[in-house]
Scaffold this motif. Structure first.
Motif, PDB file in Angstrom:
ATOM      1  N   ASP A   1       0.680   7.016  10.181  1.00  0.00           N
ATOM      2  CA  ASP A   1       2.095   6.713   9.927  1.00  0.00           C
ATOM      3  C   ASP A   1       2.555   6.976   8.502  1.00  0.00           C
ATOM      4  N   HIS A   2       1.648   7.255   7.584  1.00  0.00           N
ATOM      5  CA  HIS A   2       2.068   7.456   6.191  1.00  0.00           C
ATOM      6  C   HIS A   2       3.010   8.654   6.040  1.00  0.00           C
ATOM      7  N   ALA A   3       3.027   9.546   7.044  1.00  0.00           N
ATOM      8  CA  ALA A   3       3.891  10.734   6.995  1.00  0.00           C
ATOM      9  C   ALA A   3       5.281  10.478   7.565  1.00  0.00           C
ATOM     10  N   LEU A   4       5.598   9.232   7.856  1.00  0.00           N
ATOM     11  CA  LEU A   4       6.907   8.916   8.450  1.00  0.00           C
ATOM     12  C   LEU A   4       7.990   8.731   7.388  1.00  0.00           C
ATOM     13  N   GLU A   5       9.144   9.295   7.672  1.00  0.00           N
ATOM     14  CA  GLU A   5      10.356   9.049   6.882  1.00  0.00           C
ATOM     15  C   GLU A   5      11.206   8.018   7.611  1.00  0.00           C
ATOM     16  N   GLY A   6      12.294   7.595   6.962  1.00  0.00           N
ATOM     17  CA  GLY A   6      13.181   6.624   7.598  1.00  0.00           C
ATOM     18  C   GLY A   6      12.661   5.202   7.462  1.00  0.00           C
ATOM     19  N   THR A   7      13.021   4.364   8.447  1.00  0.00           N
ATOM     20  CA  THR A   7      12.666   2.941   8.414  1.00  0.00           C
ATOM     21  C   THR A   7      11.444   2.673   9.288  1.00  0.00           C
ATOM     22  N   HIS A   8      10.425   2.107   8.670  1.00  0.00           N
ATOM     23  CA  HIS A   8       9.211   1.777   9.398  1.00  0.00           C
ATOM     24  C   HIS A   8       9.299   0.338   9.900  1.00  0.00           C
ATOM     25  N   GLN A   9       8.811   0.111  11.118  1.00  0.00           N
ATOM     26  CA  GLN A   9       8.918  -1.212  11.738  1.00  0.00           C
ATOM     27  C   GLN A   9       8.193  -2.302  10.944  1.00  0.00           C
ATOM     28  N   SER A  10       7.063  -1.954  10.335  1.00  0.00           N
ATOM     29  CA  SER A  10       6.241  -2.961   9.656  1.00  0.00           C
ATOM     30  C   SER A  10       6.339  -2.902   8.137  1.00  0.00           C
ATOM     31  N   TRP A  11       6.541  -1.711   7.579  1.00  0.00           N
ATOM     32  CA  TRP A  11       6.415  -1.531   6.124  1.00  0.00           C
ATOM     33  C   TRP A  11       7.763  -1.324   5.426  1.00  0.00           C
ATOM     34  N   GLU A  12       8.855  -1.380   6.169  1.00  0.00           N
ATOM     35  CA  GLU A  12      10.193  -1.019   5.667  1.00  0.00           C
ATOM     36  C   GLU A  12      10.281   0.491   5.466  1.00  0.00           C
TER      37      GLU A  12
ATOM     38  N   ARG B   1       0.834  -1.211   0.000  1.00  0.00           N
ATOM     39  CA  ARG B   1       0.000   0.000   0.000  1.00  0.00           C
ATOM     40  C   ARG B   1       0.867   1.259   0.000  1.00  0.00           C
ATOM     41  N   GLU B   2       1.914   1.260   0.822  1.00  0.00           N
ATOM     42  CA  GLU B   2       2.815   2.425   0.888  1.00  0.00           C
ATOM     43  C   GLU B   2       3.488   2.666  -0.461  1.00  0.00           C
ATOM     44  N   ILE B   3       3.903   1.573  -1.099  1.00  0.00           N
ATOM     45  CA  ILE B   3       4.561   1.663  -2.408  1.00  0.00           C
ATOM     46  C   ILE B   3       3.614   2.248  -3.445  1.00  0.00           C
ATOM     47  N   GLU B   4       2.393   1.723  -3.479  1.00  0.00           N
ATOM     48  CA  GLU B   4       1.430   2.176  -4.501  1.00  0.00           C
ATOM     49  C   GLU B   4       1.009   3.623  -4.261  1.00  0.00           C
ATOM     50  N   GLN B   5       0.810   3.993  -2.986  1.00  0.00           N
ATOM     51  CA  GLN B   5       0.481   5.397  -2.684  1.00  0.00           C
ATOM     52  C   GLN B   5       1.578   6.321  -3.211  1.00  0.00           C
ATOM     53  N   ALA B   6       2.817   5.997  -2.890  1.00  0.00           N
ATOM     54  CA  ALA B   6       3.950   6.835  -3.298  1.00  0.00           C
ATOM     55  C   ALA B   6       4.073   6.902  -4.822  1.00  0.00           C
ATOM     56  N   LYS B   7       3.865   5.776  -5.495  1.00  0.00           N
ATOM     57  CA  LYS B   7       3.939   5.765  -6.962  1.00  0.00           C
ATOM     58  C   LYS B   7       2.832   6.625  -7.577  1.00  0.00           C
ATOM     59  N   ASN B   8       1.644   6.579  -6.983  1.00  0.00           N
ATOM     60  CA  ASN B   8       0.540   7.403  -7.489  1.00  0.00           C
ATOM     61  C   ASN B   8       0.853   8.892  -7.348  1.00  0.00           C
ATOM     62  N   ILE B   9       1.447   9.269  -6.226  1.00  0.00           N
ATOM     63  CA  ILE B   9       1.838  10.669  -6.026  1.00  0.00           C
ATOM     64  C   ILE B   9       2.969  11.031  -6.982  1.00  0.00           C
ATOM     65  N   GLN B  10       3.921  10.119  -7.148  1.00  0.00           N
ATOM     66  CA  GLN B  10       5.057  10.358  -8.049  1.00  0.00           C
ATOM     67  C   GLN B  10       4.575  10.682  -9.465  1.00  0.00           C
TER      68      GLN B  10
ATOM     69  N   GLY C   1       8.575   8.052   3.015  1.00  0.00           N
ATOM     70  CA  GLY C   1       9.907   7.547   2.704  1.00  0.00           C
ATOM     71  C   GLY C   1      10.009   7.003   1.296  1.00  0.00           C
ATOM     72  N   ARG C   2       8.973   6.307   0.861  1.00  0.00           N
ATOM     73  CA  ARG C   2       8.954   5.782  -0.515  1.00  0.00           C
ATOM     74  C   ARG C   2       8.957   6.919  -1.530  1.00  0.00           C
ATOM     75  N   LEU C   3       8.245   7.996  -1.211  1.00  0.00           N
ATOM     76  CA  LEU C   3       8.168   9.119  -2.150  1.00  0.00           C
ATOM     77  C   LEU C   3       9.551   9.720  -2.379  1.00  0.00           C
ATOM     78  N   THR C   4      10.338   9.839  -1.323  1.00  0.00           N
ATOM     79  CA  THR C   4      11.723  10.312  -1.465  1.00  0.00           C
ATOM     80  C   THR C   4      12.531   9.355  -2.331  1.00  0.00           C
ATOM     81  N   GLU C   5      12.329   8.058  -2.103  1.00  0.00           N
ATOM     82  CA  GLU C   5      13.042   7.033  -2.875  1.00  0.00           C
ATOM     83  C   GLU C   5      12.731   7.149  -4.368  1.00  0.00           C
ATOM     84  N   TYR C   6      11.458   7.419  -4.708  1.00  0.00           N
ATOM     85  CA  TYR C   6      11.051   7.422  -6.114  1.00  0.00           C
ATOM     86  C   TYR C   6      11.259   8.763  -6.819  1.00  0.00           C
ATOM     87  N   THR C   7      11.270   9.854  -6.070  1.00  0.00           N
ATOM     88  CA  THR C   7      11.350  11.177  -6.705  1.00  0.00           C
ATOM     89  C   THR C   7      12.654  11.913  -6.416  1.00  0.00           C
TER      90      THR C   7
END
Length: 404
Positions: free
Chosen positions: A233-244, A206-215, A249-255
């Motif tokens: 928690d969707h506003a968290l940067e860094g390493t997430h305990q459950s979602w990596e 879900r986090e990946i797809e959300q970030a890709k949609n925003i990207q 954080g994914r948005l930074t990775e993709y953009t």
């Protein structure tokens, strides 16, 4: 001359009385909003572990902020924790309080993307984000992504043209305060877009797809600025305990863009001040606040290896006839509605709609449940023309009301 004057005076008086007489019309009206008794009955019979989380969101949806907080604390089993006097003094010496809105707007100049979160039971978070809209727009933020907007087959494709939200625009957007956030954004000139993932599972995907949609939206407008309003928690940067990584954080990775991330969940009030986070108690804030240290760095929200850049501390709410005081700020007036002329069995729900909007489809501007005729009925409304609907679920009436 005297006789003419008396006749004119009587005519003016009659016309005045006629003009002030409210035309009340009986209507066929069905509402999705639940009465408190319905919510409580469901909670009393429900067996799912998250039943209080559901009821908290349902109370928020019907404009009952106080009960939304109470039920959320039942869900989370809120407890008490205190700092010592020395700890409180140390905190207040180490940090300076600044107005949250002013600080965010100043930081906005240096950023292209701002991500701010909410708790889904807390309408005040939506009101705070709404209060930022015009100032951020003036700084170049012209695109608003809302997690709460339906997407895919649930997308409200005519929202940007229609200029107001309807009950199918998004589940949480049924909350009048979320609906007003959407209305204000459209009125200001924002382009609203959905980014939620409705097709692939929860968690990491879900986090990946959300970030890709925003990207995709950012890539189509590389020189524009973006405000993203999400949950928890969707506003968290860094390493997430459950979602990596969470969506931010994914948005930074993709953009390659480092967003300004804002957490307004952790340090918000509970149903009883004794349950408030000890840091919120220690600071005793009177307005939405950010604290900065001696080096002018803002206090972050941190959880292990994850963080949001800024934590917002919200003050405790004062209630007026069980309605939150912040409802009557930022251009809203406290509007008293008289129900004496309406013959209905109580309790009733009072819903205010903008005059030009369809009362059978639109998200109302405000809602309040009134238990009996002795209770005051106060709505938070801006200047303008409204249709007020009063219903007990069986019978319904409407009348027009002008707020000057």
């Amino acid at each position: 001359m005297k006789q003419t004057f008396y006749i004119l005076s009587i005519l003016l008086l009659l016309n005045s009385c006629k003009a002030s007489k409210i035309k009340i019309e009986k209507i066929n009206f069905k509402t999705e909003y639940k009465f408190s008794s319905e919510i409580e009955n469901k909670v009393s019979t429900d067996t799912v572990p998250w039943k209080y989380q559901i009821s908290a969101a349902e109370y928020a949806t019907k404009g009952d902020y106080k009960n939304a907080l109470i039920h959320w604390d039942l869900a989370m089993r809120a407890g008490q924790k205190e700092y010592s006097r020395n700890q409180v003094d140390s905190i207040n010496q180490a940090y300076t309080k600044v107005n949250a809105s002013d600080y965010i707007i100043e930081q906005a100049k240096k950023n292209q993307v701002i991500i701010i979160n909410e708790a889904h039971h807390n309408s005040h978070h939506r009101v705070f984000t709404k209060s930022l809209l015009q100032k951020l727009y003036d700084k170049g933020y012209t695109n608003l992504g809302l997690e709460a907007l339906g997407n895919g087959e649930y997308l409200d494709s005519t929202l940007n043209n229609r200029k107001y939200p309807i009950l199918t625009t998004g589940h949480y957007i049924k909350d009048p305060q979320f609906g007003n956030l959407v209305r204000d954004a459209l009125e200001i000139g924002y382009n609203l877009f959905a980014y939620e993932n409705f097709t692939k599972g929860n968690g990491k995907q879900r986090e990946i797809e959300q970030a890709k949609n925003i990207q995709q939206v950012i890539d189509s407008k590389p020189n524009e600025k973006f405000l993203i309003h999400c949950g928890f928690d969707h506003a968290l940067e860094g390493t997430h305990q459950s979602w990596e990584k969470a969506m931010a954080g994914r948005l930074t990775e993709y953009t390659g863009i480092n967003p300004l991330t804002i957490n307004q969940v952790m340090y918000s009030e509970k149903s009883n001040s004794k349950f408030n986070h000890p840091l919120l108690k220690a600071l005793d804030v009177k307005e939405p606040t950010i604290i900065i240290d001696k080096k002018n760095n803002p206090f972050k929200y941190e959880r292990k290896d994850a963080w949001s850049d800024i934590a917002v501390f919200h003050p405790s709410t004062n209630f007026v006839d069980n309605r939150p005081n912040w409802l009557f700020k930022n251009g809203n007036k406290k509007v008293s509605i008289t129900l004496n002329d309406i013959q209905l069995e109580f309790p009733v729900m009072v819903l205010a709609y903008k005059k030009e909007e369809d009362i059978n489809l639109a998200v109302p501007i405000d809602i309040v449940e009134v238990l009996n005729k002795k209770e005051n009925c106060n709505l938070g409304l801006k200047k303008g023309y409204y249709e007020i609907v009063v219903t007990n679920g069986k019978e319904s009436f409407k009348f027009e009301h002008k707020v000057k």
